[in-house]
Design a protein around this motif. Sequence first.
Motif: not given
Length: 108
Positions: A72-99
């Motif tokens: 369960d510990m590793w499953i929770a860690l993988a879910e948190k990692r996926a959530e953090a990378l998802g946020k980072r990806g959406s922020q990067a997409e917003a920065a790339w499409s800004k101009n």
Amino acid sequence: NARAELGVRTMKRMLRDNVTQFGHLEGAKMSRALMEVRNTPDRDTRMSPALALLGRKLRDFLPISRNNLMSDMWIALAEKRAEALGKRGSQAEAAWSKNTKELKQLAM
């Protein structure tokens, strides 16, 4: 002492069963045999050596679901990692499409 003798007898049997006729050890067969020993639950504790040491079952050659391999510990860690990378990806997409500007469709 009896447990140690049982372990020695098990290893001798594994070595005897996984040696070629010329006396060479068959690495792949021996690896599978060791994996089976590591994943086999003990009759007294009902825990395998892998479960006692690592807290999870090792991946062996029998088909099982991926969730049974992870605690369960590793499953929770993988879910948190996926959530953090998802946020980072959406922020990067917003920065790339800004101009950027919308292009008209090319004629074919």
